[in-house]
Design a protein around this motif. Sequence first.
Motif, PDB file in Angstrom:
ATOM      1  N   PHE A 148     -15.368   2.223 -70.615  1.00 31.03           N
ATOM      2  CA  PHE A 148     -14.671   1.577 -71.683  1.00 31.03           C
ATOM      3  C   PHE A 148     -15.182   2.041 -72.972  1.00 31.03           C
ATOM      4  O   PHE A 148     -16.413   1.945 -73.375  1.00 31.03           O
ATOM      5  N   LYS A 149     -14.223   2.508 -73.759  1.00 33.62           N
ATOM      6  CA  LYS A 149     -14.722   3.093 -75.328  1.00 33.62           C
ATOM      7  C   LYS A 149     -13.760   2.441 -76.299  1.00 33.62           C
ATOM      8  O   LYS A 149     -12.440   1.997 -76.021  1.00 33.62           O
ATOM      9  N   THR A 150     -14.271   2.306 -77.419  1.00 30.88           N
ATOM     10  CA  THR A 150     -13.378   1.897 -78.427  1.00 30.88           C
ATOM     11  C   THR A 150     -12.210   2.896 -78.892  1.00 30.88           C
ATOM     12  O   THR A 150     -12.694   4.088 -78.468  1.00 30.88           O
ATOM     13  N   LEU A 197     -16.565 -11.355 -62.635  1.00 33.15           N
ATOM     14  CA  LEU A 197     -17.239 -11.948 -61.404  1.00 33.15           C
ATOM     15  C   LEU A 197     -16.048 -11.933 -60.061  1.00 33.15           C
ATOM     16  O   LEU A 197     -16.393 -11.795 -59.051  1.00 33.15           O
ATOM     17  N   SER A 198     -14.623 -11.824 -60.530  1.00 36.06           N
ATOM     18  CA  SER A 198     -13.786 -11.879 -59.467  1.00 36.06           C
ATOM     19  C   SER A 198     -13.619 -10.444 -58.903  1.00 36.06           C
ATOM     20  O   SER A 198     -13.010 -10.063 -57.790  1.00 36.06           O
ATOM     21  N   ASN A 199     -14.494  -9.542 -59.446  1.00 33.33           N
ATOM     22  CA  ASN A 199     -14.476  -8.277 -58.605  1.00 33.33           C
ATOM     23  C   ASN A 199     -15.858  -8.049 -57.800  1.00 33.33           C
ATOM     24  O   ASN A 199     -16.909  -8.585 -58.141  1.00 33.33           O
ATOM     25  N   ASN A 200     -15.771  -7.256 -56.795  1.00 32.69           N
ATOM     26  CA  ASN A 200     -16.880  -7.063 -55.940  1.00 32.69           C
ATOM     27  C   ASN A 200     -18.081  -6.367 -56.818  1.00 32.69           C
ATOM     28  O   ASN A 200     -17.609  -5.525 -57.704  1.00 32.69           O
ATOM     29  N   ILE A 201     -19.425  -6.985 -56.903  1.00 34.58           N
ATOM     30  CA  ILE A 201     -20.034  -6.608 -58.019  1.00 34.58           C
ATOM     31  C   ILE A 201     -20.368  -4.991 -57.994  1.00 34.58           C
ATOM     32  O   ILE A 201     -20.666  -4.226 -58.832  1.00 34.58           O
ATOM     33  N   SER A 202     -20.349  -4.444 -56.702  1.00 35.21           N
ATOM     34  CA  SER A 202     -20.630  -2.973 -56.734  1.00 35.21           C
ATOM     35  C   SER A 202     -19.376  -2.154 -57.331  1.00 35.21           C
ATOM     36  O   SER A 202     -19.488  -0.844 -57.292  1.00 35.21           O
ATOM     37  N   LYS A 203     -18.177  -2.543 -57.414  1.00 32.43           N
ATOM     38  CA  LYS A 203     -17.166  -1.987 -57.755  1.00 32.43           C
ATOM     39  C   LYS A 203     -16.642  -1.609 -59.392  1.00 32.43           C
ATOM     40  O   LYS A 203     -17.248  -2.755 -59.829  1.00 32.43           O
ATOM     41  N   ASP A 204     -16.228  -0.539 -59.688  1.00 33.32           N
ATOM     42  CA  ASP A 204     -15.771  -0.544 -61.176  1.00 33.32           C
ATOM     43  C   ASP A 204     -14.701  -1.593 -61.372  1.00 33.32           C
ATOM     44  O   ASP A 204     -13.932  -1.944 -60.550  1.00 33.32           O
ATOM     45  N   TYR A 205     -14.559  -1.937 -62.579  1.00 32.64           N
ATOM     46  CA  TYR A 205     -13.280  -2.725 -62.790  1.00 32.64           C
ATOM     47  C   TYR A 205     -12.720  -2.416 -64.287  1.00 32.64           C
ATOM     48  O   TYR A 205     -13.433  -1.767 -65.125  1.00 32.64           O
ATOM     49  N   ILE A 209     -21.472  -2.964 -74.124  1.00 37.96           N
ATOM     50  CA  ILE A 209     -20.461  -3.430 -72.826  1.00 37.96           C
ATOM     51  C   ILE A 209     -21.391  -3.115 -71.515  1.00 37.96           C
ATOM     52  O   ILE A 209     -21.142  -3.652 -70.521  1.00 37.96           O
ATOM     53  N   GLY A 210     -22.118  -2.058 -71.537  1.00 37.67           N
ATOM     54  CA  GLY A 210     -22.864  -1.717 -70.413  1.00 37.67           C
ATOM     55  C   GLY A 210     -24.028  -2.717 -70.056  1.00 37.67           C
ATOM     56  O   GLY A 210     -24.323  -2.696 -68.820  1.00 37.67           O
ATOM     57  N   HIS A 211     -24.209  -3.728 -70.883  1.00 38.92           N
ATOM     58  CA  HIS A 211     -25.069  -4.616 -70.632  1.00 38.92           C
ATOM     59  C   HIS A 211     -24.617  -5.928 -70.188  1.00 38.92           C
ATOM     60  O   HIS A 211     -25.081  -7.155 -70.269  1.00 38.92           O
ATOM     61  N   LEU A 212     -23.232  -5.976 -69.927  1.00 41.61           N
ATOM     62  CA  LEU A 212     -22.384  -7.280 -69.740  1.00 41.61           C
ATOM     63  C   LEU A 212     -22.558  -7.759 -68.549  1.00 41.61           C
ATOM     64  O   LEU A 212     -22.765  -9.118 -68.307  1.00 41.61           O
ATOM     65  N   ARG A 213     -22.351  -7.071 -67.485  1.00 40.11           N
ATOM     66  CA  ARG A 213     -22.354  -7.502 -66.062  1.00 40.11           C
ATOM     67  C   ARG A 213     -23.619  -8.147 -65.778  1.00 40.11           C
ATOM     68  O   ARG A 213     -23.821  -9.082 -64.873  1.00 40.11           O
ATOM     69  N   GLY A 251     -20.765  -2.062 -60.801  1.00 42.69           N
ATOM     70  CA  GLY A 251     -20.161  -0.839 -61.018  1.00 42.69           C
ATOM     71  C   GLY A 251     -19.858  -1.002 -62.735  1.00 42.69           C
ATOM     72  O   GLY A 251     -20.345  -1.735 -63.367  1.00 42.69           O
ATOM     73  N   THR A 252     -19.179   0.052 -62.883  1.00 43.44           N
ATOM     74  CA  THR A 252     -18.704   0.256 -64.228  1.00 43.44           C
ATOM     75  C   THR A 252     -17.712  -0.352 -64.855  1.00 43.44           C
ATOM     76  O   THR A 252     -16.918  -0.513 -64.255  1.00 43.44           O
ATOM     77  N   ILE A 253     -17.535  -0.845 -66.125  1.00 44.60           N
ATOM     78  CA  ILE A 253     -16.490  -1.387 -67.035  1.00 44.60           C
ATOM     79  C   ILE A 253     -15.745  -0.464 -67.360  1.00 44.60           C
ATOM     80  O   ILE A 253     -16.146   0.244 -68.318  1.00 44.60           O
ATOM     81  N   ASN A 254     -14.619  -0.003 -66.862  1.00 41.05           N
ATOM     82  CA  ASN A 254     -13.778   1.004 -67.550  1.00 41.05           C
ATOM     83  C   ASN A 254     -12.629   0.807 -68.396  1.00 41.05           C
ATOM     84  O   ASN A 254     -12.216  -0.482 -68.414  1.00 41.05           O
TER      85      ASN A 254
END
Length: 585
Positions: free
Chosen positions: A397-399, A447-455, A128-132, A387-390
């Motif tokens: 984000f974790k399983t 993409l609908s989030n600002n790139i630098s922000k976590d979501y 997931i860390g390589h998704l954005r 930013g990080t995907i939470n």
Amino acid sequence: MIKEKIEKFLNQSAKRCGFGEQKLSISFSSLPQVCDFQCNSCFALAKTLGKNPFEIATMIVENIEKNDRFVFSVAKPAFINIILTDKALEEEANFYLADERGGVDKHQKSEKVLLDYGGANVAKALHIGHLRSPITGESLKRLYKFMGDEVISDVHLGDWGLQMGLTELQLFEDGKLDFYFDGIGEEPKITLEMLNEAYPKASSRKKVDEEFNAKAEEWTLKIQNKEEPYFSIYKKIREVSVVQIKKHYSELGANFDYWYGESDAADYIDKAIEIIEGQNLCYLSNGALVVDVAEEGENIPLPKKEGEIQRYKNPMPPALIKKQNGAVLYATTDIATILMRNLADKPDRIEYIVDGRQDLHFTQVFRVCKKAGISPKGQELVHIGYGTINGSDGKPFKTRSGDTIKLEDIINLLIEKASEKLKSNGVEFDRELALQIGVAAMKFGDLSNNISKDYVFDLDKFLAFEGKTGPYLQYTAVRINSVLNKADEEGGKIKMCSEDERNIIKAIFKLQSSYETCYKDKSLNGLCLATYDLAAAFSTFYNNHRVLSEQDQDKRKSYISLLNLVKKELALALNVLAIDVPKKM
Ligand code: ARG
């Protein structure tokens, strides 16, 4: 574009009023129920001229050239409000319909941009860390191209670091590589399953087993020195891994011109270090080669007590470019890669779409390259940190079992969830279609989030067919296509017959201007929102009007053209967002 057309009227009037050459600018109205655009420039202009702002605004409006397209008026204290007449809206709409760029201007000056995104690591499963990075990278590339830049994309695989030595050593210790060392038995086939098992195992061992770690470092150095059989095994590992990486990126719709990796810069490392040494920029620190990159006000030693480690205010540690054992590091390959890129492509800008937490790394790399002249003066080096995907708990984000989720599992989940949605719409299982919708959902959610922000990663929300989602945009496009397919006549001139049509054209203005905003921000959230607003304006129109059964022929033909226009504007935007329009939904 429309904004410039209106500004021209204002500036010509200002000149006529004797205010000289002015650059009055307008923006979208903050009160859309009152007017379409507003000009706030009279305050500043009045200050420079030493006059009353209201009088300035009034004079400008009074001296505007007579026309039947824009209605100008003054609003207290000194705003100029602008309303577009139906004539203007119709003219614009019909022009956009005929224009292949949908009325969006290109930049006058084209730049050559090298975009570094993707960045998957060989031998490790993508997660997931390589998704954005591939999602944003692909869209930024398309945006830059649309605006007229020449863009080269490079996946820059991580293939020259410690994970190589770790994986190889683990495979060896598990008895899988005997053939290469003693020649006994058959040459083994290195498989993805083997790698998926070896790397995680080695990675957790590394943390507790110092000896193993030291040996992996040694093996990494052997690979970097192209020693046999280490290097040949490495190449096999890389090959197997790259097949899988290519598959994943293609599922995500991310494409690259160059499939280079850190290893491709290996031949430039000595040269880069030579350049750095030649300028006395590096020195040995505890046996490692480092370059100071701190600027004024940075890395200021704080008072310390006996036995404590030294701490710094505004820390900016030196860049480490060679380890004690001679192995090179992440910074070294990145510096060498900049050298390579400047010898081959000479880009005006190099942009990296990489996790925001790597900011220190890029600051160090960029500063080394600038100090050493490896990056020429005018060249822009930019880290676009995401930013990080939470998860819903606000943490990465974790399983459920606490692991990072693999990209493979995310893709399967998307297909599963999109299929459920389709099923409830009466569409039978179709993997390709489900993937198209699932990926669109995730892309728009991202993409609908600002790139630098976590979501927060919330697939159920992303996959809704209503609201601000990728599938909603797809659904709107599919619906338009289906109406147009049924229409058995050509469209006519677009006319403004109701407020619904006016709102569509105004939504198009916003969409058009969002390309430039996103270009400047290096983030696509504005385009996502504007695309959604157009889709929503279209839906309102569509709910209020019957298109094909409209009796008035001129109106009907106007509606058909309006649909074609919305279709075109949506297609341009969705293409930049790299969201496919499915055949059905
Ligand atoms: N492989 C790196 C990682 O996983 C990302 C590479 C980004 N690009 C670069 N030129 N450093 O963190």
